[in-house]
Design a protein around this motif. Structure first.
Motif, PDB file in Angstrom:
ATOM      1  N   ALA A 198       0.842  -1.199   0.000  1.00 28.05           N
ATOM      2  CA  ALA A 198       0.000   0.000   0.000  1.00 28.05           C
ATOM      3  C   ALA A 198       0.873   1.243   0.000  1.00 28.05           C
ATOM      4  N   ARG A 199       0.565   2.138  -0.887  1.00 29.51           N
ATOM      5  CA  ARG A 199       1.395   3.323  -1.049  1.00 29.51           C
ATOM      6  C   ARG A 199       1.170   4.314   0.080  1.00 29.51           C
ATOM      7  N   LYS A 200       2.269   4.603   0.764  1.00 31.45           N
ATOM      8  CA  LYS A 200       2.232   5.726   1.675  1.00 31.45           C
ATOM      9  C   LYS A 200       2.598   6.999   0.917  1.00 31.45           C
ATOM     10  N   VAL A 201       3.111   6.804  -0.315  1.00 30.42           N
ATOM     11  CA  VAL A 201       3.558   7.928  -1.123  1.00 30.42           C
ATOM     12  C   VAL A 201       2.748   7.939  -2.405  1.00 30.42           C
ATOM     13  N   ASP A 202       2.052   9.036  -2.668  1.00 38.16           N
ATOM     14  CA  ASP A 202       1.316   9.131  -3.924  1.00 38.16           C
ATOM     15  C   ASP A 202       2.252   9.617  -5.020  1.00 38.16           C
ATOM     16  N   ALA A 203       1.712   9.748  -6.235  1.00 41.09           N
ATOM     17  CA  ALA A 203       2.546  10.103  -7.382  1.00 41.09           C
ATOM     18  C   ALA A 203       3.188  11.475  -7.223  1.00 41.09           C
ATOM     19  N   ALA A 204       2.445  12.425  -6.665  1.00 44.59           N
ATOM     20  CA  ALA A 204       2.991  13.780  -6.502  1.00 44.59           C
ATOM     21  C   ALA A 204       4.139  13.788  -5.506  1.00 44.59           C
ATOM     22  N   THR A 205       3.983  13.037  -4.405  1.00 45.45           N
ATOM     23  CA  THR A 205       5.043  12.993  -3.392  1.00 45.45           C
ATOM     24  C   THR A 205       6.288  12.314  -3.948  1.00 45.45           C
ATOM     25  N   LEU A 206       6.091  11.204  -4.681  1.00 49.34           N
ATOM     26  CA  LEU A 206       7.235  10.511  -5.273  1.00 49.34           C
ATOM     27  C   LEU A 206       7.961  11.402  -6.271  1.00 49.34           C
ATOM     28  N   GLN A 207       7.208  12.168  -7.055  1.00 46.43           N
ATOM     29  CA  GLN A 207       7.831  13.092  -7.998  1.00 46.43           C
ATOM     30  C   GLN A 207       8.631  14.153  -7.265  1.00 46.43           C
ATOM     31  N   MET A 208       8.094  14.643  -6.141  1.00 45.67           N
ATOM     32  CA  MET A 208       8.805  15.625  -5.321  1.00 45.67           C
ATOM     33  C   MET A 208      10.125  15.050  -4.807  1.00 45.67           C
ATOM     34  N   LEU A 209      10.089  13.820  -4.279  1.00 43.77           N
ATOM     35  CA  LEU A 209      11.302  13.194  -3.758  1.00 43.77           C
ATOM     36  C   LEU A 209      12.337  13.001  -4.863  1.00 43.77           C
ATOM     37  N   ASN A 210      11.905  12.536  -6.019  1.00 43.31           N
ATOM     38  CA  ASN A 210      12.834  12.334  -7.132  1.00 43.31           C
ATOM     39  C   ASN A 210      13.444  13.649  -7.595  1.00 43.31           C
ATOM     40  N   LYS A 219      24.941  15.875  -5.492  1.00 37.96           N
ATOM     41  CA  LYS A 219      24.366  14.539  -5.403  1.00 37.96           C
ATOM     42  C   LYS A 219      23.938  14.206  -3.971  1.00 37.96           C
ATOM     43  N   PRO A 220      22.794  14.690  -3.527  1.00 39.39           N
ATOM     44  CA  PRO A 220      22.352  14.413  -2.157  1.00 39.39           C
ATOM     45  C   PRO A 220      22.047  12.940  -1.945  1.00 39.39           C
ATOM     46  N   THR A 221      22.211  12.492  -0.712  1.00 40.44           N
ATOM     47  CA  THR A 221      21.846  11.126  -0.333  1.00 40.44           C
ATOM     48  C   THR A 221      20.374  11.103   0.040  1.00 40.44           C
ATOM     49  N   PRO A 222      19.761   9.896   0.151  1.00 38.48           N
ATOM     50  CA  PRO A 222      18.373   9.836   0.624  1.00 38.48           C
ATOM     51  C   PRO A 222      18.167  10.499   1.972  1.00 38.48           C
ATOM     52  N   THR A 223      19.196  10.464   2.845  1.00 40.83           N
ATOM     53  CA  THR A 223      19.091  11.148   4.143  1.00 40.83           C
ATOM     54  C   THR A 223      19.009  12.655   3.949  1.00 40.83           C
ATOM     55  N   ARG A 259      13.201   5.568   6.271  1.00 37.84           N
ATOM     56  CA  ARG A 259      13.153   4.262   5.626  1.00 37.84           C
ATOM     57  C   ARG A 259      12.215   4.279   4.423  1.00 37.84           C
ATOM     58  N   THR A 260      11.086   4.962   4.566  1.00 29.92           N
ATOM     59  CA  THR A 260      10.138   5.043   3.449  1.00 29.92           C
ATOM     60  C   THR A 260      10.737   5.805   2.273  1.00 29.92           C
ATOM     61  N   ILE A 261      11.366   6.935   2.564  1.00 31.28           N
ATOM     62  CA  ILE A 261      11.975   7.750   1.496  1.00 31.28           C
ATOM     63  C   ILE A 261      13.100   6.969   0.820  1.00 31.28           C
ATOM     64  N   THR A 262      13.943   6.344   1.629  1.00 30.22           N
ATOM     65  CA  THR A 262      15.047   5.560   1.063  1.00 30.22           C
ATOM     66  C   THR A 262      14.519   4.427   0.185  1.00 30.22           C
ATOM     67  N   GLY A 263      13.450   3.768   0.670  1.00 28.12           N
ATOM     68  CA  GLY A 263      12.878   2.662  -0.098  1.00 28.12           C
ATOM     69  C   GLY A 263      12.332   3.100  -1.437  1.00 28.12           C
ATOM     70  N   TYR A 264      11.643   4.220  -1.457  1.00 25.53           N
ATOM     71  CA  TYR A 264      11.063   4.677  -2.722  1.00 25.53           C
ATOM     72  C   TYR A 264      12.121   5.207  -3.680  1.00 25.53           C
ATOM     73  N   LEU A 265      13.136   5.883  -3.153  1.00 23.97           N
ATOM     74  CA  LEU A 265      14.207   6.363  -4.027  1.00 23.97           C
ATOM     75  C   LEU A 265      15.033   5.207  -4.578  1.00 23.97           C
ATOM     76  N   ALA A 266      15.014   4.058  -3.882  1.00 22.66           N
ATOM     77  CA  ALA A 266      15.782   2.897  -4.331  1.00 22.66           C
ATOM     78  C   ALA A 266      15.008   2.015  -5.293  1.00 22.66           C
ATOM     79  N   GLN A 267      13.730   2.300  -5.505  1.00 23.25           N
ATOM     80  CA  GLN A 267      12.963   1.505  -6.454  1.00 23.25           C
ATOM     81  C   GLN A 267      13.479   1.700  -7.873  1.00 23.25           C
ATOM     82  N   TRP A 268      13.377   0.642  -8.653  1.00 23.08           N
ATOM     83  CA  TRP A 268      13.873   0.710 -10.034  1.00 23.08           C
ATOM     84  C   TRP A 268      13.197   1.814 -10.824  1.00 23.08           C
ATOM     85  N   SER A 269      11.889   1.989 -10.621  1.00 27.33           N
ATOM     86  CA  SER A 269      11.143   2.999 -11.384  1.00 27.33           C
ATOM     87  C   SER A 269      11.643   4.402 -11.088  1.00 27.33           C
TER      88      SER A 269
END
Length: 677
Positions: A198-210, A219-223, A259-269
């Motif tokens: 289940a997504r805790k992150v919607d498309a807009a939030t994921l786009q913001m993080l990326n 080159k910032p780290t996920p932290t 952990r959530t941010i790191t996980g989503y930034l580490a996804q292949w997509s």
């Protein structure tokens, strides 16, 4: 599980071995009771792909109890229950809208539920039919079905190791069964079954993080992204979309853990886009995200040549420790190097390579390869000239920064670490993975340019003499010579020489062209022209200023020369045939050359004679109107011949008078003939 075979209940050897503790113990028991009227009995031997079968009724009671007798029903639903094959196929191939499949645990769950549904519906039909025959009301059927389904879980658990997940509430149970009856297998799939995704992150939030992940130069780290994201939510920083100018509102985003941010930034997509934006190493990026083709090696030499530049791993004294440059060509089918040029810099090395490629193949008597694969950096300026498809090669593939796209790239590593490594002055890679390829103790010495060249050429020679990968009975060079593709297109010199050849301006006189201290005749396809073809060429070039594009061979002689007037191709310039002046020393080649030269001369002479014979004597009558004279030469009589003068008239003597005086003589500047000489 025991099953029926030839109208008897049997079990397999795999089902019995755990009960008998070992296969040897089972064999001994079977042999012990083989001729007795009691004890375990084998009804089928293991042979020809069939496994051994044993009579269930011949087993001891404790073994029968452990295996379970399917003929004895612990529950009414057992009569109707069986694993539904249709459910297995449906849930195994099911895909959600995002293309993901069902987890194995969910597949098993839905298969059990579907099988129980079908058993319940079959039991419902049987009970309703039984009540109809007994004229009883169907009221209470659903209540009994619900109770049976709930109690059936115990039997499922003990015999099948699974349980269904139908609700215990009668109304909800009834709704679920009817939904399955109407809509089939899909009705059992819960919209919430993917809770762990289940997504805790919607498309807009994921786009913001990326965007935050790629927007900083360092080159910032996920932290770092987590820290900036929290500052954004707290209102300490603002985030603005550069394209639209939109200022993002923190209220539209929720708080996320590291952990959530790191996980989503580490996804292949996410990585396939963010890493492409951040990476400066295209080769490593392609290795991570770009799948590669797997292709078979060509069978014929000359089908494909792979070319690239390299720097042999040696430090050059003349270049203050820098490395020299090589440009090599590898025939892919034979795995042999067929062309190599070298220099202290890249300047001009690419043109030298293509010239040498033409020289080599002409010297060996082979046509140029049909296809080329090359890198973009040095070849891009030729893609509209001789590297167009159909000019030098029939097919051309030029790729930018794609090491996996060229076969020759994979050959440089073994050339380096298996052959050149043994040479003096070898320079290991600074970060080689294998210990054997890492630098050893001591300083790497610089060596002279000529020593590097000689060593590199010796390495290529050794490489070409190694066994061919597919046919070890042949060396790579033997494979190149013996397995040439038979139907290669003749070398297209007209599409090559104007771009890689040398240019000389000269003229054609009496059918001969002077080039590089040699005489050349007019020809086509490497042969001297005679007859009408020669006359046609003579009409175009004789006495004209022409341009010659030519290329020399390894000995400095002209390999091939083309004649142009301006930008128009006319013909080839073919070396003038010569022969020995002494007849006693002439060979068959001399005789052929003499005959060819005689035909060449005779063609021109015969044309001259025909032209001469075609001439006829004519008389020219000038009927032009006579224009009136506007000037008459004075004293025209002085121009008459002496013989044409008449006798002078004798005049009477002038009367003597005192009043008469002799007029003075006329003066003139004209000199007499005697005075002039």
């Amino acid at each position: 599980m025991p099953h029926e075979w030839n109208n008897i209940l049997v079990v397999t050897v795999d089902e019995l071995v755990p009960v008998w503790f070992s296969y040897d113990a089972l064999q001994k028991s079977v042999k012990r009771y083989e001729k007795q009227d009691y004890g375990i009995k084998r009804v089928q031997r293991a042979c020809y792909g069939h496994q051994a079968l044993f009579s269930f009724d011949s087993l001891p009671a404790n073994v029968q109890m452990g295996l379970g007798d399917p003929r004895k029903l612990d529950h009414i639903l057992e009569k109707f229950y069986k694993v539904d094959g249709g459910a297995v196929a449906f849930y195994g191939s099911y895909r959600f809208d995002d293309g993901t499949a069902l987890d194995m645990q969910y597949q098993e769950k839905y298969i059990i539920n579907a099988s129980v549904c079908k058993a319940v519906l079959a039991l419902k039909e049987a009970r309703e039919r039984d009540r109809q025959t007994k004229n009883m009301s169907a009221a209470g059927v659903w209540s009994s079905l619900c109770a049976d389904a709930i109690s059936f879980n115990k039997t499922l658990s003990s015999k099948h190791g699974a349980e269904h997940s139908f609700p215990v509430n009668e109304r909800r149970f009834k709704d679920a069964i009817k939904e399955f009856e109407q809509n089939g297998y899909a009705s059992l799939i819960s919209a919430r079954h993917k809770n762990q995704y289940a997504r805790k992150v919607d498309a807009a939030t994921l786009q913001m993080l990326n965007n935050m992940f790629v927007s900083e130069q360092h080159k910032p780290t996920p932290t770092d992204v987590k820290r900036r994201y929290e500052a954004f939510l707290s209102g300490y920083i603002e985030v603005i979309n550069n394209a639209s100018g939109e200022i993002y509102n923190p209220k539209g985003f929720q708080k996320l853990s590291t952990r959530t941010i790191t996980g989503y930034l580490a996804q292949w997509s996410s990585k396939i886009g963010t890493y492409a934006k951040r990476s400066g190493d295209r080769q490593r990026l392609m290795g991570q995200f770009k799948p590669f083709h797997s292709m078979d090696r060509p069978k014929f030499a000359g089908s494909l040549i792979s070319i690239d530049d390299r720097q042999p791993p040696f430090k050059c004294i003349e270049l203050d420790g820098e490395r020299i440059w090589f440009y090599n060509g590898l025939d892919v089918a034979s795995d042999a190097f067929t062309c190599w040029v070298f220099g202290m810099s890249k300047q001009g090395i690419i043109l030298d390579f293509y010239r040498q490629l033409v020289r080599n193949y002409a010297k060996w008597g082979y046509e140029l390869p049909a296809e080329l694969e090359a890198e973009m950096s040095l070849n891009s300026s030729f893609t509209n000239t001789f590297l167009r498809e159909g000019s030098m090669f029939q097919h051309v593939r030029i790729e930018a920064n794609n090491a996996r796209g060229k076969v020759i790239e994979s050959r440089f590593n073994p050339l380096r670490h298996k052959i050149e490594k043994e040479l003096e002055g070898f320079q290991p890679r600074p970060h080689a993975k294998k210990e054997s390829n890492q630098a050893g103790p001591g300083k790497i010495e610089q060596i002279p340019y000529l020593q590097i060249v000689e060593g590199s050429l010796a390495a290529i020679e050794k490489w070409n003499n190694l066994p061919h990968p597919d046919r070890p009975e042949l060396s790579r060079w033997q494979y190149f010579q013996e397995c040439q593709k038979p139907d290669l297109r003749p070398t297209n010199y007209q599409g090559i020489l104007p771009y890689i050849g040398y240019e000389t301006n000269t003229s054609c006189n009496v059918g001969q062209i002077r080039l590089q201290g040699q005489y050349f005749l007019l020809g086509e396809n490497g042969k001297v022209c005679t007859g009408e073809k020669l006359i046609s060429l003579m009409k175009q070039v004789e006495g004209e200023q022409i341009k010659i594009y030519w290329l020399d061979n390894d000995k400095g002689y002209v390999l091939r020369a083309l004649v142009y007037i301006g930008t128009q191709y006319i013909c080839e310039a073919v070396a003038k045939p010569t022969y020995n002046r002494a007849k006693v020393e002439q060979t068959p080649v001399d005789h052929a050359n003499r005959e060819l030269m005689s035909s060449y001369v005779a063609t021109i002479e015969a044309f001259g004679k025909r032209q001469k014979a075609a001439l006829e004597k004519v008389t020219i009558l000038d009927n032009s109107p006579v224009r009136p004279k506007t000037f008459i030469m004075p004293d025209i009589r002085r121009a008459r011949p002496v013989d044409s003068f008449e006798d002078a008239e004798v005049l009477e003597p002038l009367p003597q008078s005192e009043d008469f005086t002799m007029p003075p003589p006329e003066t003139t500047t004209r000199r007499s003939l005697l005075q002039r000489f």
